[in-house]
Motif scaffolding. Structure first.
Motif, PDB file in Angstrom:
ATOM      1  N   VAL A  78      32.575   8.027  26.314  1.00  0.00           N
ATOM      2  CA  VAL A  78      31.554   7.207  25.664  1.00  0.00           C
ATOM      3  C   VAL A  78      31.957   5.727  25.708  1.00  0.00           C
ATOM      4  O   VAL A  78      33.144   5.400  25.619  1.00  0.00           O
TER       5      VAL A  78
ATOM      6  N   ASN B 184      31.806   2.992  23.362  1.00  0.00           N
ATOM      7  CA  ASN B 184      31.538   2.902  21.931  1.00  0.00           C
ATOM      8  C   ASN B 184      31.334   1.440  21.532  1.00  0.00           C
ATOM      9  O   ASN B 184      32.263   0.648  21.468  1.00  0.00           O
TER      10      ASN B 184
ATOM     11  N   THR C 125      30.912   0.055  18.862  1.00  0.00           N
ATOM     12  CA  THR C 125      31.628  -0.462  17.687  1.00  0.00           C
ATOM     13  C   THR C 125      32.941  -1.147  18.094  1.00  0.00           C
ATOM     14  O   THR C 125      33.534  -1.870  17.299  1.00  0.00           O
TER      15      THR C 125
HETATM   16  C1  LIG Z   1      32.665   5.015  17.727  1.00  0.00           C
HETATM   17  O1  LIG Z   1      33.784   4.625  16.990  1.00  0.00           O
HETATM   18  C2  LIG Z   1      33.601   4.740  15.573  1.00  0.00           C
HETATM   19  C3  LIG Z   1      34.791   4.090  14.903  1.00  0.00           C
HETATM   20  O2  LIG Z   1      35.979   4.517  15.483  1.00  0.00           O
HETATM   21  C4  LIG Z   1      33.406   6.189  15.229  1.00  0.00           C
HETATM   22  O3  LIG Z   1      33.187   6.337  13.847  1.00  0.00           O
HETATM   23  C5  LIG Z   1      32.192   6.733  15.985  1.00  0.00           C
HETATM   24  O4  LIG Z   1      32.045   8.111  15.770  1.00  0.00           O
HETATM   25  C6  LIG Z   1      32.327   6.463  17.478  1.00  0.00           C
HETATM   26  N1  LIG Z   1      31.061   6.802  18.127  1.00  0.00           N
HETATM   27  C7  LIG Z   1      31.008   7.588  19.198  1.00  0.00           C
HETATM   28  C8  LIG Z   1      29.646   7.820  19.756  1.00  0.00           C
HETATM   29  O5  LIG Z   1      31.987   8.084  19.710  1.00  0.00           O
END
Ligand SMILES: *[C@@H]1O[C@H](CO)[C@@H](O)[C@H](O)[C@H]1NC(C)=O
Ligand SMILES: *[C@@H]1O[C@H](CO)[C@@H](O)[C@H](O)[C@H]1NC(C)=O
Length: 409
Positions: A332, A334, A336
């Protein structure tokens, strides 16, 4: 289900429709075989001569070779019309899907971002993605090899983005700004989502930003999806997605016969209603666009719509994924993990059916902890996808604030 395939390319094909050029692009019995139509143009003068020198600007042709061997055509407009040396940093312009660098040169100089930046003292660099007309070179492959087309936007993130930034940095000895449109915004976002922030990058401006695609929807795209599956084309061995080629024309012909689908109104159905295009510019557009991409890239985008995910290309087979990624599902990107101090300018439109406002807000939610003075978000209620690069008033509505942002970083 794979409506992005039809959706995204029709966005650009249908610019032609808006200009009243329907028969040309939709004629099934066109003699424009891809091998005679696309490739024989290669010997022409290139983008500098074709769209820049004609207005009296200085322009240099460059090439960048990516780590995976693609030889990209890059243009530089080092000075404005006055000829005075650039007083501001370099800016790298990255076009979107099924387009090339002419994206930034479609209108008159006072309305086209590349010229406006040059006239405002920026050193302008325009890149052209692999597979487009002037970027068909490769150190060992030919566009006639299926391996040439074995890439999706993952490779643009991993290879083209860093290679073009590095090239401009090496040539100028300066750090630079980046401006992308459409797919040209997903590329840096996915790069940053790996937690990476290139030292040489001063800021990234994202016009009609694309990250999440789960909300892309249009009645026409849904009808079209029933007629066409990207995967079918791919597995049938059509590795190059050539909007002017026979496979795609045949597909369009089928879609246009679906009851309730009005091919004359594709533009509005797919991009949303562009407020501000200049219909006199249809000839420039049709003479140069749309351009090829890989079918694999289209499939990858279709996967994003289906899954509302931002991940690497899914081989849709655990063993294949394991072979490529060492895990059964694609890694992924990500969002964030985007470093929260990267200077970002985002401009999105209320009428944009591709960069849907809800999808952009989804992204903005993730960027909510971004350092306050490192992010500027602009919303233009009446803009759709093409207005950001072709709108006759984009100079005031988008480019003036964009340049103010660049100057503030
Ligand atoms: C992205 O990273 C955040 C923080 O580490 C986490 O909470 C979230 O599940 C992640 N999203 C994916 C789609 O992996
Ligand atoms: C539209 O384009 C034509 C041809 O480039 C140009 O002469 C005209 O001024 C443009 N109109 C507007 C409103 O920009």
């Amino acid at each position: 289900m794979t409506n992005i395939l039809t959706c995204v390319f029709l966005v650009f094909l249908s610019c032609g429709l808006a200009f009243g050029a329907r028969p040309k692009l939709f004629s099934l019995d066109s003699q424009h075989e891809k091998s005679t139509f696309t490739r024989t143009d290669d010997a022409d003068d290139g983008i500098c001569k074709k769209r820049v020198a004609i207005y009296g600007y200085t322009c240099e042709e460059h090439t960048v070779t990516t780590p995976d061997g693609y030889i990209l055509s890059v243009q530089r407009i080092p000075t404005g019309i006055s000829g005075a040396a650039a007083s501001r940093p370099p800016v790298l312009l990255q076009h979107g899907l099924i387009m090339d660098g002419i994206t930034w040169l479609l209108n008159a100089p006072d309305e086209s971002l590349a010229f406006i930046l040059a006239d405002n003292g920026f050193d302008v660099w325009i890149t052209n993605t692999r597979g487009t007309r002037y970027s068909l070179g490769h150190t060992s492959l030919s566009p006639d090899d299926s391996a040439y087309w074995d890439w999706s936007w993952d490779e643009l993130v991993a290879n083209e983005f860093p290679a073009t930034l590095q090239y401009v940095h090496d040539q100028t000895g300066q750090n630079l700004h980046y401006v992308g449109h459409s797919l040209g915004t997903l590329i840096p976002l996915a790069f940053f989502a790996q937690g990476k922030q290139p030292d040489m990058l001063i800021s990234a401006a994202l016009l009609s930003p694309i990250a999440y695609l789960g909300q892309v929807s249009s009645p026409l795209a849904k009808a079209a999806a029933d007629s066409f599956l990207a995967e079918d084309l791919y597995w049938l061995g059509v590795n190059e997605f050539d909007p002017k080629g026979k496979a795609v024309q045949k597909l369009l012909n089928t879609i246009c016969k679906v009851p309730g689908v009005d091919c004359l109104d594709l533009m509005t159905s797919f991009t949303g209603k562009n407020c501000c295009l200049n219909s006199s510019n249809s000839e420039v557009f049709l003479a140069n666009e749309p351009q090829s991409t890989s079918t694999k890239n289209m499939v990858h985008l279709a996967q994003m719509i289906r899954g509302d995910t931002i991940a690497m290309y899914d081989y849709e087979d655990s063993d294949d994924n394991m072979k490529h990624y060492g895990q059964t599902t694609p890694p992924v990107y990500n969002m964030t993990n985007i470093p929260n101090s990267i200077p970002l300018f985002l401009s999105y439109g209320g009428e944009d059916a591709v960069s849907d406002a809800n999808d952009v807000q989804n992204l903005l939610g993730i960027l909510k902890d971004h350092v306050r003075d490192k992010i500027l978000v602009q919303y233009q209620y009446n803009y759709a996808h093409a207005d950001f690069v072709m709108g006759v008033n984009a100079n005031q509505i988008v480019y003036d604030p964009l340049m103010a942002f660049l100057n503030s970083q």
